[in-house]
Design a protein around this motif. Sequence first.
Motif, PDB file in Angstrom:
ATOM      1  N   PHE A  36      12.052  13.096   4.990  1.00 58.48           N
ATOM      2  CA  PHE A  36      10.687  12.900   5.810  1.00 58.48           C
ATOM      3  C   PHE A  36      10.488  14.341   6.493  1.00 58.48           C
ATOM      4  CE2 PHE A  36      14.266  10.861   7.676  1.00 58.48           C
ATOM      5  CZ  PHE A  36      14.191  11.061   9.265  1.00 58.48           C
ATOM      6  N   ASP A  37       9.592  14.173   7.377  1.00 59.14           N
ATOM      7  CA  ASP A  37       9.428  15.528   8.088  1.00 59.14           C
ATOM      8  C   ASP A  37       9.284  16.531   7.173  1.00 59.14           C
ATOM      9  OD1 ASP A  37       8.577  13.979  10.330  1.00 59.14           O
ATOM     10  OD2 ASP A  37      10.491  14.316  11.338  1.00 59.14           O
TER      11      ASP A  37
ATOM     12  N   ILE B 121       0.670  -1.248  -0.025  1.00 58.83           N
ATOM     13  CA  ILE B 121      -0.047   0.009   0.027  1.00 58.83           C
ATOM     14  C   ILE B 121       0.771   1.194   0.040  1.00 58.83           C
ATOM     15  CG2 ILE B 121      -1.780   1.205   1.439  1.00 58.83           C
ATOM     16  CD1 ILE B 121      -2.842  -1.147  -0.113  1.00 58.83           C
ATOM     17  N   TYR B 122       1.933   1.196   0.784  1.00 57.29           N
ATOM     18  CA  TYR B 122       2.859   2.426   0.727  1.00 57.29           C
ATOM     19  C   TYR B 122       3.593   2.680  -0.728  1.00 57.29           C
ATOM     20  CZ  TYR B 122       7.027   5.055   1.418  1.00 57.29           C
ATOM     21  OH  TYR B 122       8.049   6.182   1.021  1.00 57.29           O
ATOM     22  N   ILE B 123       3.822   1.394  -1.261  1.00 56.40           N
ATOM     23  CA  ILE B 123       4.383   1.609  -2.691  1.00 56.40           C
ATOM     24  C   ILE B 123       3.526   2.323  -3.544  1.00 56.40           C
ATOM     25  CG2 ILE B 123       5.224   0.459  -4.347  1.00 56.40           C
ATOM     26  CD1 ILE B 123       6.664  -1.530  -2.455  1.00 56.40           C
ATOM     27  N   GLU B 124       2.054   1.552  -3.476  1.00 59.33           N
ATOM     28  CA  GLU B 124       1.010   2.535  -4.272  1.00 59.33           C
ATOM     29  C   GLU B 124       0.809   3.835  -4.024  1.00 59.33           C
ATOM     30  OE1 GLU B 124      -2.417  -0.327  -3.740  1.00 59.33           O
ATOM     31  OE2 GLU B 124      -1.338  -2.122  -4.831  1.00 59.33           O
ATOM     32  N   GLU B 125       0.771   4.088  -2.781  1.00 58.09           N
ATOM     33  CA  GLU B 125       0.460   5.421  -2.506  1.00 58.09           C
ATOM     34  C   GLU B 125       1.555   6.602  -2.650  1.00 58.09           C
ATOM     35  OE1 GLU B 125      -2.400   6.943  -0.822  1.00 58.09           O
ATOM     36  OE2 GLU B 125      -3.212   4.924  -1.391  1.00 58.09           O
ATOM     37  N   SER B 126       2.745   6.116  -2.711  1.00 58.45           N
ATOM     38  CA  SER B 126       3.930   6.892  -3.003  1.00 58.45           C
ATOM     39  C   SER B 126       3.839   7.218  -4.536  1.00 58.45           C
ATOM     40  CB  SER B 126       5.304   6.082  -2.446  1.00 58.45           C
ATOM     41  OG  SER B 126       5.541   5.196  -3.255  1.00 58.45           O
ATOM     42  N   GLN B 127       3.262   6.332  -5.374  1.00 55.85           N
ATOM     43  CA  GLN B 127       2.966   6.480  -6.761  1.00 55.85           C
ATOM     44  C   GLN B 127       2.113   7.545  -7.055  1.00 55.85           C
ATOM     45  OE1 GLN B 127       4.320   3.545  -9.288  1.00 55.85           O
ATOM     46  NE2 GLN B 127       5.825   3.219  -7.874  1.00 55.85           N
ATOM     47  N   ARG B 128       1.005   7.575  -6.237  1.00 57.05           N
ATOM     48  CA  ARG B 128      -0.096   8.455  -6.724  1.00 57.05           C
ATOM     49  C   ARG B 128       0.193   9.966  -5.911  1.00 57.05           C
ATOM     50  NH1 ARG B 128      -3.413   3.697  -5.958  1.00 57.05           N
ATOM     51  NH2 ARG B 128      -3.669   4.005  -3.945  1.00 57.05           N
ATOM     52  N   GLN B 129       0.957   9.868  -4.799  1.00 54.85           N
ATOM     53  CA  GLN B 129       0.796  11.193  -4.082  1.00 54.85           C
ATOM     54  C   GLN B 129       2.358  11.679  -4.036  1.00 54.85           C
ATOM     55  OE1 GLN B 129      -0.819  10.982  -0.464  1.00 54.85           O
ATOM     56  NE2 GLN B 129      -2.451   9.807  -1.131  1.00 54.85           N
ATOM     57  N   ASP B 130       2.484  12.903  -4.004  1.00 58.30           N
ATOM     58  CA  ASP B 130       4.007  13.580  -4.175  1.00 58.30           C
ATOM     59  C   ASP B 130       4.208  14.051  -2.741  1.00 58.30           C
ATOM     60  OD1 ASP B 130       2.700  16.177  -3.643  1.00 58.30           O
ATOM     61  OD2 ASP B 130       2.897  16.647  -5.530  1.00 58.30           O
ATOM     62  N   ILE B 131       5.576  14.351  -2.724  1.00 57.98           N
ATOM     63  CA  ILE B 131       5.975  14.930  -1.274  1.00 57.98           C
ATOM     64  C   ILE B 131       5.414  16.006  -0.795  1.00 57.98           C
ATOM     65  CG2 ILE B 131       7.709  16.540  -2.340  1.00 57.98           C
ATOM     66  CD1 ILE B 131       9.744  15.741  -0.136  1.00 57.98           C
ATOM     67  N   PHE B 132       4.592  16.857  -1.460  1.00 50.76           N
ATOM     68  CA  PHE B 132       3.729  17.737  -0.758  1.00 50.76           C
ATOM     69  C   PHE B 132       2.494  17.195  -0.192  1.00 50.76           C
ATOM     70  CE2 PHE B 132       6.479  20.108  -3.389  1.00 50.76           C
ATOM     71  CZ  PHE B 132       6.864  21.009  -3.135  1.00 50.76           C
ATOM     72  N   GLN B 133       1.951  16.101  -0.696  1.00 48.00           N
ATOM     73  CA  GLN B 133       0.950  15.502  -0.032  1.00 48.00           C
ATOM     74  C   GLN B 133       1.373  14.487   1.169  1.00 48.00           C
ATOM     75  OE1 GLN B 133      -0.178  13.970  -3.904  1.00 48.00           O
ATOM     76  NE2 GLN B 133      -2.117  14.993  -3.741  1.00 48.00           N
ATOM     77  N   LEU B 134       2.279  13.739   0.847  1.00 43.17           N
ATOM     78  CA  LEU B 134       2.962  12.656   1.785  1.00 43.17           C
ATOM     79  C   LEU B 134       3.718  13.223   2.817  1.00 43.17           C
ATOM     80  CD1 LEU B 134       3.476   9.583  -0.528  1.00 43.17           C
ATOM     81  CD2 LEU B 134       1.642   9.832   0.871  1.00 43.17           C
ATOM     82  N   ARG B 135       4.083  14.222   2.696  1.00 46.14           N
ATOM     83  CA  ARG B 135       5.334  14.926   3.386  1.00 46.14           C
ATOM     84  C   ARG B 135       6.661  14.032   3.704  1.00 46.14           C
ATOM     85  NH1 ARG B 135       2.805  19.222   2.806  1.00 46.14           N
ATOM     86  NH2 ARG B 135       1.851  20.589   4.235  1.00 46.14           N
ATOM     87  N   GLN B 136       6.765  13.199   2.859  1.00 44.20           N
ATOM     88  CA  GLN B 136       8.094  12.317   2.788  1.00 44.20           C
ATOM     89  C   GLN B 136       8.300  11.894   1.263  1.00 44.20           C
ATOM     90  OE1 GLN B 136       7.160   9.155   5.423  1.00 44.20           O
ATOM     91  NE2 GLN B 136       6.201   7.666   3.888  1.00 44.20           N
ATOM     92  N   LEU B 137       9.277  11.360   1.255  1.00 37.21           N
ATOM     93  CA  LEU B 137       9.602  10.910  -0.238  1.00 37.21           C
ATOM     94  C   LEU B 137      10.863   9.754  -0.142  1.00 37.21           C
ATOM     95  CD1 LEU B 137       9.747  10.878  -3.378  1.00 37.21           C
ATOM     96  CD2 LEU B 137      11.755  12.434  -3.250  1.00 37.21           C
ATOM     97  N   ARG B 138      10.343   8.584  -0.496  1.00 37.76           N
ATOM     98  CA  ARG B 138      11.416   7.485  -0.551  1.00 37.76           C
ATOM     99  C   ARG B 138      11.893   7.331  -1.942  1.00 37.76           C
ATOM    100  NH1 ARG B 138      10.966   2.461   3.211  1.00 37.76           N
ATOM    101  NH2 ARG B 138      11.942   4.226   4.404  1.00 37.76           N
ATOM    102  N   LEU B 139      13.167   6.948  -2.097  1.00 35.28           N
ATOM    103  CA  LEU B 139      13.903   6.755  -3.381  1.00 35.28           C
ATOM    104  C   LEU B 139      14.893   5.648  -3.200  1.00 35.28           C
ATOM    105  CD1 LEU B 139      14.774  10.368  -4.303  1.00 35.28           C
ATOM    106  CD2 LEU B 139      12.980   9.048  -5.225  1.00 35.28           C
ATOM    107  N   MET B 140      14.598   4.734  -3.972  1.00 33.80           N
ATOM    108  CA  MET B 140      15.496   3.626  -3.978  1.00 33.80           C
ATOM    109  C   MET B 140      16.879   3.897  -4.731  1.00 33.80           C
ATOM    110  SD  MET B 140      13.421   1.635  -2.713  1.00 33.80           S
ATOM    111  CE  MET B 140      14.091   0.104  -2.629  1.00 33.80           C
ATOM    112  N   ILE B 141      18.134   3.499  -4.283  1.00 39.38           N
ATOM    113  CA  ILE B 141      19.578   3.643  -4.663  1.00 39.38           C
ATOM    114  C   ILE B 141      19.760   2.339  -5.406  1.00 39.38           C
ATOM    115  CG2 ILE B 141      21.675   3.957  -4.033  1.00 39.38           C
ATOM    116  CD1 ILE B 141      20.769   4.832  -1.116  1.00 39.38           C
ATOM    117  N   VAL B 142      19.816   2.538  -6.792  1.00 39.53           N
ATOM    118  CA  VAL B 142      20.109   1.736  -7.800  1.00 39.53           C
ATOM    119  C   VAL B 142      21.520   1.642  -8.408  1.00 39.53           C
ATOM    120  CG1 VAL B 142      19.279   0.635  -9.953  1.00 39.53           C
ATOM    121  CG2 VAL B 142      17.727   1.636  -8.249  1.00 39.53           C
TER     122      VAL B 142
END
Length: 176
Positions: free
Chosen positions: A83-84, A48-69
């Motif tokens: 975050f925060d 659910i977190y992965i799905e939500e992070s695709q639908r909402q941006d940092i301004f909505q979620l107040r956080q952003l996770r990025l994978m290091i590839v």
Amino acid sequence: MNLLQNKTVCLRAPEPEDLELLYSWENNPEWWEIGNTLAPYSRYAIRIYIEESQRQDIFQLRQLRLMIVCRSDQSVAGMIDLFDFDPYHRRAAVGIYVDALYRKQGIASEALELLCRYAFDFLHLHQLYAHVAKGNTASLRLFESSGFERCGVLSQWICRDKGYNDVVILQRIASI
């Protein structure tokens, strides 16, 4: 060059294929006290977190996770978070995790520098900060070598098995 990549690593949004990796990292009890986790996450919650992070941006979620590839073989080496997030004061906290297989290769430094560039140049943040356990010398070195400065100590901030540990506050202000 792309804002979220360099010759060594790229930062990207979590994908459904990352579910098992995120599940194993998030449910490693050794890291719970650092991330303020008190209980394991379910696969469902992470999905659910992965799905939500695709639908909402940092301004909505107040956080952003990025994978290091790793660009050399497209393997996922870790994750880095804002975050925060505070859009009014234009600041955010930073957290980073690099899997043990990829440590001591400069990947964390590369990822942190990309995240800082993204935060300052694209999101127009004024400052980033991190809380690092006083005994975590590797993380302290990482942040300090990336332009973060020590600006305070939170005494007895983290509860450990044998008492409390201090946390160092580090801060990086955007250059004008």
